[in-house]
Design an enzyme around this catalytic site. Structure first.
Site, PDB file in Angstrom:
ATOM      1  CG  ASP A 310      -2.151  -0.824   1.042  1.00 18.42           C
ATOM      2  OD1 ASP A 310      -2.604  -0.933  -0.099  1.00 18.42           O
ATOM      3  OD2 ASP A 310      -2.643  -1.379   2.034  1.00 18.42           O
ATOM      4  CG  ASP A 347      -9.581  19.802   7.947  1.00 16.52           C
ATOM      5  OD1 ASP A 347      -9.728  18.694   8.514  1.00 16.52           O
ATOM      6  OD2 ASP A 347      -9.171  19.923   6.780  1.00 16.52           O
ATOM      7  CB  SER A 387     -13.236  22.277   6.505  1.00 12.69           C
ATOM      8  OG  SER A 387     -12.009  22.783   6.005  1.00 12.69           O
TER       9      SER A 387
END
Length: 695
Positions: A310, A347, A387
């Site tokens: 990954d 945020d 946001s």
């Protein structure tokens, strides 16, 4: 407690326990598992019987007694090698058992809480755990969220968060809840928890021989059987030769000497160390906080040639960080930085916090005063992808938003604003560079773009280069678009990448690689990773992941560190290199002993009066006598096992090189070393045997 407990080879308790276990392993049921050493113990027992018969007739041949003793020492030293390897793991298992003993479960039944011993829990029982409680069994959190101390399993003191739903719901028996309250559904029967399996694997009780180990055992057994037949023919051959030459049968050619000769010629060195090598390979993984569900998985790790990783958390740090502000045409960069900072105050993601910090560092901006106004903060939401903040100003409202390019395009279009071409160009440029663009607006106007950079880990490119030297191809898996994925792949130095990956994409890629004859490894933590983990030849599941993922993989990383896959490959390679190196040394050793012993034993055959026989010309070591030659060889054969135990336990030095280079190094160091060592060792022991008048 920690599975990383440092246990040195010279630990006094470890050695004492191994000595005792060496005698326990003399039982025939244990010996029969190692055919080569079983042959040695049978020879030692037969020699001992001959000595007892001689003693019954009043004869006490000191030479035969010495031979028998050294044959028994050979068996004991081989047992000692295995006992040392097992002992290192057993000491770690003791610390895990302490985390398991005396645990009490608070089971919920009929809406009532009932305290029962953890050992009585069954699958699908529901238990409650609060601050200070030990989690009584493997399970999944079905309600609540809690901070959990997993140091008893992982050795890491930092607590982790476990919560219902998602990929971090799995909890392990023996770990401790530090805060809050959770309900856990038990997923394993008593005695079959992850902790139980760890203890069994560490102690070696659940260790099974790997396919390669079985194949090598069969090869060594076959070779030993062939040499047994060869040695059995020596006595009639010598009798015929003595009669043909009229020189008489040598007195020293007795059954104990032939048994000793057989033991010296069969591959006792690798036979005595083979089990220790396998156990120590698993132990090295445990010291890296990785549990292998089988020895086969470790071997497969050494053979893999395709590695799927990954991107996030493995190749990159994981949290994208703000690196630059790109203002729109006619907008001052400080205005963009201020708007970006204000829109990020609510945020709480790592990306949002990095924007606030970057604005502060570059322009010394501080937005703390805004919190004291009547401003309405809009937290980041995965649904909206944005946001922001609404700040009251004279005559209206100052509306600032920050979010993904697509989400911001829809937002601006919805309020009648325009999306400038230069902003679209900046978004594409950031994406092509491997970054993530966030667009900032104020009112209906786009004021610029924030460049979030997914930082590639330092040194990861060099690690991939090392893997490439070993013949391993790396494939990066990411959900990013192809442009971003290509940029990260180029910076990290991987060989290939899969963009916009789905669980099905991973599974198909692994199957395709295997269909082409490759061995593939991957790492994952979620339920959606389970199919690929189960399909991979080496599937490493994160301990923090779901129970489904942990059951699908054949290895579990207790630290939940995605980069651990690279260490696992190196340990697997080291296991195969150690076994190959010591096998090379052992066979070369036997060849050298053949040329060292046989000329000394049969140098008198076909001898003329006053001269040596033709075979004596091969006695280049000039050993004192046939008896000293065989005794010296038996002593050397026993001591070399002890000398190689540290190497078998630690493993040979690992170097990231190709198979051809490893083979060349093996032949030079262990092949040539195996040929030379017996000549030097046996000659030195022969001098000591003569000096001490042992024959």
């Amino acid at each position: 407690m920690s599975t990383r407990k440092n246990i040195t080879f010279l630990d006094r308790t470890l050695i004492q326990r191994a000595v005792v276990d060496s005698f326990k392993k003399m039982h025939p049921r244990t010996q029969v598992k190692n055919p080569v050493i079983m042959m040695v113990s049978t020879g030692a027992a037969f020699t001992t019987c001959i000595i007892l018969v001689d003693a019954f007739h009043g004869r006490f041949p000191a030479f035969n007694i010495q031979i028998a003793l050294w044959l028994w020492f050979t068996v004991l030293f081989a047992n000692f090698a295995e006992a040392i390897a097992e002992g290192r793991g057993r000491a770690r298992a003791d610390s895990l058992k302490s985390a398991k003993s005396g645990s009490v479960a608070r089971m919920i039944t009929d809406s009532r809480e009932l305290k029962i011993p953890a050992s009585e829990l069954k699958r699908n029982d529901i238990v409650v755990c609060e601050a200070g409680d030990l989690i009584p069994g493997d399970g999944e959190v079905i309600e609540g969220i809690a901070s959990v101390d997993e140091s008893a399993i992982t050795g890491e003191s930092a607590p982790v968060i476990r919560e219902s739903g998602g990929d971090r719901s799995a909890v392990t028996a023996g770990t401790r809840v530090l805060s809050d309250r959770i309900l856990v559904r038990i997923v394993s029967e008593s005695g079959k928890t992850f902790l139980d399996r760890m203890i069994a694997l560490i102690e070696g009780a659940a260790r099974q021989k790997t396919p390669n180990e079985i194949a090598l055992t069969i090869l060594l057994s076959s070779l030993s059987f062939i040499l047994l037949i060869a040695v059995m023919t020596l006595y009639p051959f010598s009798l015929y030769s003595a009669n043909a030459s009229g020189s008489g049968m040598p007195e020293y050619l007795t059954i104990p000497i032939l048994i000793a000769l057989l033991v010296c010629l069969i591959p006792t060195t690798i036979g005595g160390l083979l089990s220790a090598i396998g156990i120590s390979g698993m132990d090295r993984l445990i010291r890296h906080n990785v549990i292998a569900m089988s020895g086969k998985a470790i071997e497969a790790a050494g053979d893999i040639d395709v590695l799927l990783l990954d991107k996030t958390g493995t190749i990159t740090i994981g949290n994208r960080m703000a690196s630059d502000f790109i203002p729109a045409h006619g907008v001052d960069v400080s205005r963009l930085a201020s708007a970006a900072q204000l829109s990020s105050l609510a945020d709480e993601t790592p990306e949002g916090r990095s924007i606030v910090v970057l604005a502060k560092d570059l322009f010394n901006l501080r937005a703390g005063d805004v919190r004291n106004t009547n401003a309405r903060f809009i937290p980041f939401s995965a649904q909206t992808g944005m946001s922001g903040v609404d700040i009251p100003v004279p005559g209206g409202m100052r509306r600032i938003r920050k979010g993904a390019a697509e989400a911001m395009g829809n937002y601006i279009a919805g309020i009648g604003g325009a999306y400038p071409p230069e902003v679209s160009q900046a978004v594409e440029t950031v994406s092509r560079s491997g970054g993530t663009p966030l667009v900032v607006s104020e009112g209906k106007d786009i004021v610029g773009v924030i460049h979030l950079k997914d930082v590639v880990k330092g040194g990861i490119r060099e690690r991939f280069e090392d893997l490439r030297k070993m013949g391993i191809r790396t494939v990066m898996i990411t959900g990013d678009n192809k442009l971003t994925a290509a940029a990260i792949a180029a910076e990290a130095g991987v060989d290939d990448f899969i963009a916009e990956a789905t669980p099905e994409t991973k599974l198909v890629r692994i199957r395709d690689e295997q269909a082409e004859g490759h061995l593939a490894a991957m790492i994952g933590d979620g339920t959606n990773d389970a199919p690929a983990l189960a399909q991979a030849d080496v599937g490493v599941a994160m301990n923090s992941g779901t129970q489904t993922a942990r059951e699908a993989g054949n290895m579990i990383d207790l630290d939940s560190n995605p980069t651990k896959l690279i260490e696992i490959v190196e340990i697997g390679k080291q296991l195969l290199m150690t076994r190959g190196s010591l096998t090379t040394f052992s066979i070369a050793n036997d060849i050298a002993k053949y040329f060292a012993i046989l000329p000394a034993l049969f140098g008198g055959l076909y001898a003329q009066a006053g001269t040596a026989g033709p075979i004596a010309a091969m006695n280049i070591m000039r050993l004192a006598s046939p008896e000293s030659a065989i005794l010296s060889a038996v002593i050397f054969n026993a001591l070399i096992i002890v000398a190689l135990i540290p190497l078998a336990v630690r493993g040979v030095a690992y170097r990231p090189v190709g198979a051809n280079a490893i083979l060349a190094r093996n032949l030079l160091m262990y092949g040539l070393g195996g040929l030379v060592a017996p000549f030097i060792g046996i000659k030195i022991i022969d001098w000591m045997v003569v000096l001490l008048r042992l024959v």
